[in-house]
Design a protein around this motif. Sequence first.
Motif, PDB file in Angstrom:
ATOM      1  N   GLY A  81       0.808  -1.215   0.000  1.00  0.00           N
ATOM      2  CA  GLY A  81       0.000   0.000   0.000  1.00  0.00           C
ATOM      3  C   GLY A  81       0.841   1.265   0.000  1.00  0.00           C
ATOM      4  O   GLY A  81       2.023   1.263   0.336  1.00  0.00           O
ATOM      5  N   SER A  82       0.198   2.349  -0.348  1.00  0.00           N
ATOM      6  CA  SER A  82       0.823   3.672  -0.348  1.00  0.00           C
ATOM      7  C   SER A  82      -0.296   4.713  -0.378  1.00  0.00           C
ATOM      8  O   SER A  82      -1.443   4.399  -0.699  1.00  0.00           O
ATOM      9  N   ASN A  83       0.056   5.965  -0.061  1.00  0.00           N
ATOM     10  CA  ASN A  83      -0.934   7.035  -0.208  1.00  0.00           C
ATOM     11  C   ASN A  83      -0.932   7.599  -1.616  1.00  0.00           C
ATOM     12  O   ASN A  83      -1.665   8.545  -1.922  1.00  0.00           O
ATOM     13  N   ASN A  84      -0.113   7.039  -2.477  1.00  0.00           N
ATOM     14  CA  ASN A  84      -0.007   7.430  -3.879  1.00  0.00           C
ATOM     15  C   ASN A  84      -0.456   6.233  -4.705  1.00  0.00           C
ATOM     16  O   ASN A  84       0.182   5.182  -4.691  1.00  0.00           O
ATOM     17  N   THR A  85      -1.564   6.359  -5.411  1.00  0.00           N
ATOM     18  CA  THR A  85      -2.127   5.219  -6.136  1.00  0.00           C
ATOM     19  C   THR A  85      -1.135   4.657  -7.136  1.00  0.00           C
ATOM     20  O   THR A  85      -0.983   3.431  -7.262  1.00  0.00           O
ATOM     21  N   ARG A  86      -0.420   5.508  -7.838  1.00  0.00           N
ATOM     22  CA  ARG A  86       0.554   5.016  -8.825  1.00  0.00           C
ATOM     23  C   ARG A  86       1.668   4.232  -8.146  1.00  0.00           C
ATOM     24  O   ARG A  86       2.115   3.196  -8.640  1.00  0.00           O
ATOM     25  N   GLU A  87       2.110   4.716  -6.997  1.00  0.00           N
ATOM     26  CA  GLU A  87       3.172   4.028  -6.269  1.00  0.00           C
ATOM     27  C   GLU A  87       2.675   2.686  -5.746  1.00  0.00           C
ATOM     28  O   GLU A  87       3.391   1.675  -5.815  1.00  0.00           O
ATOM     29  N   ALA A  88       1.472   2.655  -5.201  1.00  0.00           N
ATOM     30  CA  ALA A  88       0.901   1.396  -4.718  1.00  0.00           C
ATOM     31  C   ALA A  88       0.749   0.397  -5.854  1.00  0.00           C
ATOM     32  O   ALA A  88       1.004  -0.807  -5.683  1.00  0.00           O
ATOM     33  N   LEU A  89       0.369   0.884  -7.020  1.00  0.00           N
ATOM     34  CA  LEU A  89       0.219   0.005  -8.180  1.00  0.00           C
ATOM     35  C   LEU A  89       1.579  -0.564  -8.599  1.00  0.00           C
ATOM     36  O   LEU A  89       1.712  -1.759  -8.875  1.00  0.00           O
ATOM     37  N   GLU A  90       2.596   0.286  -8.618  1.00  0.00           N
ATOM     38  CA  GLU A  90       3.930  -0.184  -8.994  1.00  0.00           C
ATOM     39  C   GLU A  90       4.456  -1.221  -8.001  1.00  0.00           C
ATOM     40  O   GLU A  90       4.985  -2.279  -8.387  1.00  0.00           O
ATOM     41  N   LEU A  91       4.311  -0.937  -6.702  1.00  0.00           N
ATOM     42  CA  LEU A  91       4.758  -1.882  -5.689  1.00  0.00           C
ATOM     43  C   LEU A  91       3.997  -3.207  -5.802  1.00  0.00           C
ATOM     44  O   LEU A  91       4.573  -4.291  -5.632  1.00  0.00           O
ATOM     45  N   SER A  92       2.710  -3.112  -6.082  1.00  0.00           N
ATOM     46  CA  SER A  92       1.887  -4.316  -6.214  1.00  0.00           C
ATOM     47  C   SER A  92       2.321  -5.145  -7.414  1.00  0.00           C
ATOM     48  O   SER A  92       2.407  -6.384  -7.335  1.00  0.00           O
ATOM     49  N   GLU A  93       2.605  -4.485  -8.521  1.00  0.00           N
ATOM     50  CA  GLU A  93       3.073  -5.201  -9.712  1.00  0.00           C
ATOM     51  C   GLU A  93       4.403  -5.893  -9.443  1.00  0.00           C
ATOM     52  O   GLU A  93       4.607  -7.058  -9.832  1.00  0.00           O
ATOM     53  N   ARG A  94       5.301  -5.201  -8.757  1.00  0.00           N
ATOM     54  CA  ARG A  94       6.613  -5.780  -8.477  1.00  0.00           C
ATOM     55  C   ARG A  94       6.498  -6.935  -7.479  1.00  0.00           C
ATOM     56  O   ARG A  94       7.205  -7.940  -7.601  1.00  0.00           O
ATOM     57  N   ALA A  95       5.618  -6.813  -6.502  1.00  0.00           N
ATOM     58  CA  ALA A  95       5.420  -7.910  -5.551  1.00  0.00           C
ATOM     59  C   ALA A  95       4.819  -9.128  -6.250  1.00  0.00           C
ATOM     60  O   ALA A  95       5.194 -10.275  -5.954  1.00  0.00           O
ATOM     61  N   ALA A  96       3.891  -8.897  -7.164  1.00  0.00           N
ATOM     62  CA  ALA A  96       3.310  -9.997  -7.931  1.00  0.00           C
ATOM     63  C   ALA A  96       4.392 -10.700  -8.747  1.00  0.00           C
ATOM     64  O   ALA A  96       4.454 -11.941  -8.778  1.00  0.00           O
ATOM     65  N   ASP A  97       5.260  -9.927  -9.379  1.00  0.00           N
ATOM     66  CA  ASP A  97       6.355 -10.503 -10.159  1.00  0.00           C
ATOM     67  C   ASP A  97       7.329 -11.270  -9.266  1.00  0.00           C
ATOM     68  O   ASP A  97       7.972 -12.225  -9.716  1.00  0.00           O
ATOM     69  N   ALA A  98       7.446 -10.844  -7.998  1.00  0.00           N
ATOM     70  CA  ALA A  98       8.351 -11.509  -7.051  1.00  0.00           C
ATOM     71  C   ALA A  98       7.770 -12.798  -6.490  1.00  0.00           C
ATOM     72  O   ALA A  98       8.456 -13.512  -5.757  1.00  0.00           O
ATOM     73  N   GLY A  99       6.514 -13.079  -6.803  1.00  0.00           N
ATOM     74  CA  GLY A  99       5.920 -14.341  -6.392  1.00  0.00           C
ATOM     75  C   GLY A  99       4.922 -14.262  -5.264  1.00  0.00           C
ATOM     76  O   GLY A  99       4.490 -15.309  -4.744  1.00  0.00           O
ATOM     77  N   ALA A 100       4.519 -13.058  -4.862  1.00  0.00           N
ATOM     78  CA  ALA A 100       3.512 -12.938  -3.808  1.00  0.00           C
ATOM     79  C   ALA A 100       2.215 -13.610  -4.238  1.00  0.00           C
ATOM     80  O   ALA A 100       1.830 -13.566  -5.406  1.00  0.00           O
ATOM     81  N   ASP A 101       1.549 -14.218  -3.270  1.00  0.00           N
ATOM     82  CA  ASP A 101       0.286 -14.903  -3.547  1.00  0.00           C
ATOM     83  C   ASP A 101      -0.916 -13.982  -3.414  1.00  0.00           C
ATOM     84  O   ASP A 101      -1.988 -14.271  -3.946  1.00  0.00           O
ATOM     85  N   ALA A 102      -0.757 -12.900  -2.647  1.00  0.00           N
ATOM     86  CA  ALA A 102      -1.839 -11.945  -2.411  1.00  0.00           C
ATOM     87  C   ALA A 102      -1.213 -10.632  -1.957  1.00  0.00           C
ATOM     88  O   ALA A 102      -0.007 -10.559  -1.674  1.00  0.00           O
TER      89      ALA A 102
END
Length: 305
Positions: A81-102
């Motif tokens: 999460g982040s208070n910046n939607t674009r930043e939260a989206l980027e972090l989420s994409e990178r976590a998904a690529d890193a293998g996060a399940d949720a």
Amino acid sequence: MTQELFSGVFPAMVTPFADDESIDHEQLRADAQRLEAAGVDGLVPVGSTGESATLTHDEHVEVVETVVDAVEDVPVIAGTGSNNTREALELSERAADAGADALLLISPYYNKPEQRGLVEHFRTIADAIDLPQIVYNVPSRTGRNIEPDTAVELARHENIAGFKAASGDLNQVSEIVERTREEDFAVLSGDDGLTLPMLSVGATGGISVVANVEPERTCAMVGAALSGDFGRARELHHELGPLMRALFTETNPIPVKEAMHIRGHCQPTLRSPLTRLSEEYRVELANLLDDLDEQRAASPAEVEG
């Protein structure tokens, strides 16, 4: 499906640092494996307890990668999460690529969006990333409550699979559970002291700080409640009560890192502006942990449920 995925105990992991404040990945790996062996149902790295606010984006992803690589059988729910939607989206994409399940997504802090802004924020990420996502409500940190109407609206999105409740308002939790019973949607406690009451009104588990220190007892408590044995769950809740309170004498994760240090699981190092637990609380915390260790030695089967 979601009810099963997000049922049980999910420790909000600390991020261990070496003396120079670099991430101790070896200790992080060992901790993930310790918690998995203790019977937890998933792991939540890089949330508030993981000091995500003082990690770089690259460090954030490296922590997720280490935890994903360390465990064999439990899901990894990455805080993105982040208070910046674009930043939260980027972090989420990178976590998904890193293998996060949720993903666990705290509501935007400091800028205090309106409820319609919260809906737009979470939907933007849910539309873009095909992973189960948990909306995290903690008004004491963000300055804005996610209202029940907003939670119910978000629950209709196929990728918004849960709600971490840390508002301290049991009436609100009960209303959200009640109004999302027809959805594939889980409500999880984000407040250890209220986990048992939340389970009694239909929550499915908890994202827990105390589970870092006492994973077996926490799993036994939640497991007993989920199986309907509220008498046993209540006993364990009261056993853990003093430690639950002690872990919030100062800002989380200051006390839990000290408790982990006392138990030999990490250094008590935090990144500024957080500081080590005050000396006056260290003695009390050590005594509480000694008491719990003595109880375990006396009745190991009862502690593990």
